[in-house]
Design an enzyme around this catalytic site. Structure first.
Site, short mmCIF file in Angstrom:
data_model
loop_
_atom_site.label_atom_id
_atom_site.label_comp_id
_atom_site.label_asym_id
_atom_site.label_seq_id
_atom_site.Cartn_x
_atom_site.Cartn_y
_atom_site.Cartn_z
N THR A 99 0.82 -1.46 -0.31
CA THR A 99 0.06 -0.24 0.00
C THR A 99 0.70 1.00 -0.08
OG1 THR A 99 -1.36 -1.07 1.30
CG2 THR A 99 -1.93 0.90 1.26
N ASP A 121 3.96 -9.07 5.53
CA ASP A 121 4.82 -9.66 4.06
C ASP A 121 6.73 -9.41 4.22
OD1 ASP A 121 5.03 -11.35 2.23
OD2 ASP A 121 4.56 -10.28 0.68
N MET A 154 0.71 -2.34 4.00
CA MET A 154 -0.26 -3.08 5.20
C MET A 154 0.51 -4.87 5.54
SD MET A 154 -2.30 -2.87 6.68
CE MET A 154 -3.99 -4.27 7.93
#
Length: 360
Positions: A181, A302, A299
């Site tokens: 993001t 990961d 976000m």
């Protein structure tokens, strides 16, 4: 306001509005506060109550989504997630949406395909939660993201962990970058700052399939380095940037004295495909100390585990700082996992890459 993320859905298709509403309402942290079939109805609803996040279709009657987005960013800087069908022409349009201020892109879920719908549902909810945390203009929401009904797999689902011990350094360095993001514009700023003789770069940016090709093409027209969507077997070369194709994992592999990328299908890893964790783990296995890892705005978590594996394998690792991140999720988690050597603002990442290259 309460604790829920309030979402306004704007789409001219009644079936899409119904499906999106059902997907979002199934999450206890999300509330669908309303739906609208065109931007004019949406404007009336926004005057009555300002949502935390908007999902916005591109092609609608009376006013297209891009025009509405531009007007919205001037009047009410609300986080917007663009929702589009899978088309090449649409991918070019959505690049304009990202430039206009959209936080993220999602594909309209395919009705009737259970597996695809389940993956779509998880991706849609994640995108909305990320958007709710994004800083759009002066607006900053600080929501707590809830859990997911989908099992969260690690990079073990694609390849085994790296062997103990770092690979000896060679003369060439490869830079591995992960973003989500807010990453599209952050990557543009980073790559525009790099000269044509920069070290080879491989990137995972969470985007749907086909949209990564338009994204790479856009960057290639702006940057001194050559940028393209990666294809299986592409070599990692100095002055070149490879971006993982949407809906495919990208791995770094060593072939004799050079590196190349492998493009694979496979399950979602850390709820993403492509996954930053997969790229970073492959770099730890194949490049060791010859690699540099960079984790940027996004976000979730990961890349956090994979960056730690790169760090343990001898790679130099950098995270984008909170002040310049649209969402300080992925960098924060990487720092918490202990795999980050240095935290820097976005405008300094290019310098870190070039400095690491000079030290070799």
């Amino acid at each position: 306001m309460g604790g829920k993320i309030r979402v306004l859905i704007i789409d001219d298709s009644a079936s899409v509005r119904q499906t999106l509403a059902a997907i979002l309402s199934a999450d206890p942290d999300i509330e669908v506060m309303g739906v609208a079939n065109d931007p004019f109805m949406a404007a009336r609803k926004i005057r009555e109550e300002i949502p935390d996040v908007i999902t916005l279709d591109v092609e609608m009657p009376q006013m297209d989504g891009i025009t509405f987005l531009r007007k919205l960013m001037v009047q009410h800087p609300i986080p917007v997630v663009m929702c589009s069908s899978l088309t090449e022409s649409g991918s070019e349009t959505l690049m304009q949406a990202l430039e206009a201020g959209a936080v993220d892109i999602i594909l309209k879920p395919k009705i009737g395909a259970a597996d695809h719908l389940a993956e779509s549902a998880d991706r849609i909810r994640t995108a909305v939660k990320g958007a709710a945390r994004a800083r759009v203009g002066k607006l900053r929401a600080s929501r707590v993201a809830g859990g997911s009904t989908t099992a969260k797999l690690t990079a073990d689902a694609v390849l085994p962990p790296p062997k103990v011990g770092a690979m000896a350094k060679t003369t060439e360095m490869v830079v591995c970058i992960g973003a989500s993001t807010g990453g599209t514009e952050a990557l543009r700023e980073l790559l525009e700052a790099l000269p044509a003789n920069s070290p080879g770069i491989v990137i995972v940016q969470h985007m749907p399939e086909r949209f990564t090709a338009a994204f790479a093409k856009r960057l290639n027209g702006l940057c001194e380095v050559e940028v393209k969507e990666a294809a299986d077997g592409d070599p990692v070369l100095r002055g070149h940037v490879l971006i993982a194709p949407g809906d495919r994992h990208m791995l770094l592999e060593r072939r004799g004295a050079r590196y190349e990328v492998s493009i694979r299908s496979g399950p979602l890893v850390s709820r993403h495909r492509p996954s930053v964790d997969v790229l970073f783990r492959s770099a730890a296995r194949s490049a060791g100390a010859n690699a540099m890892g960079v984790i940027m705005t996004g976000m979730g978590d990961d890349g956090a585990r994979g960056m730690n594996e790169m760090h343990q394998a001898g790679a130099y690792t950098v995270a984008q700082d909170e002040a310049t991140s649209v969402v300080f999720g992925m960098p924060k988690e990487a720092i918490a996992h202990g795999g980050v050597d240095k935290v820097v603002p976005l405008e300094q990442i290019a310098r870190e890459i070039l400095a690491a290259d000079r030290r070799r």
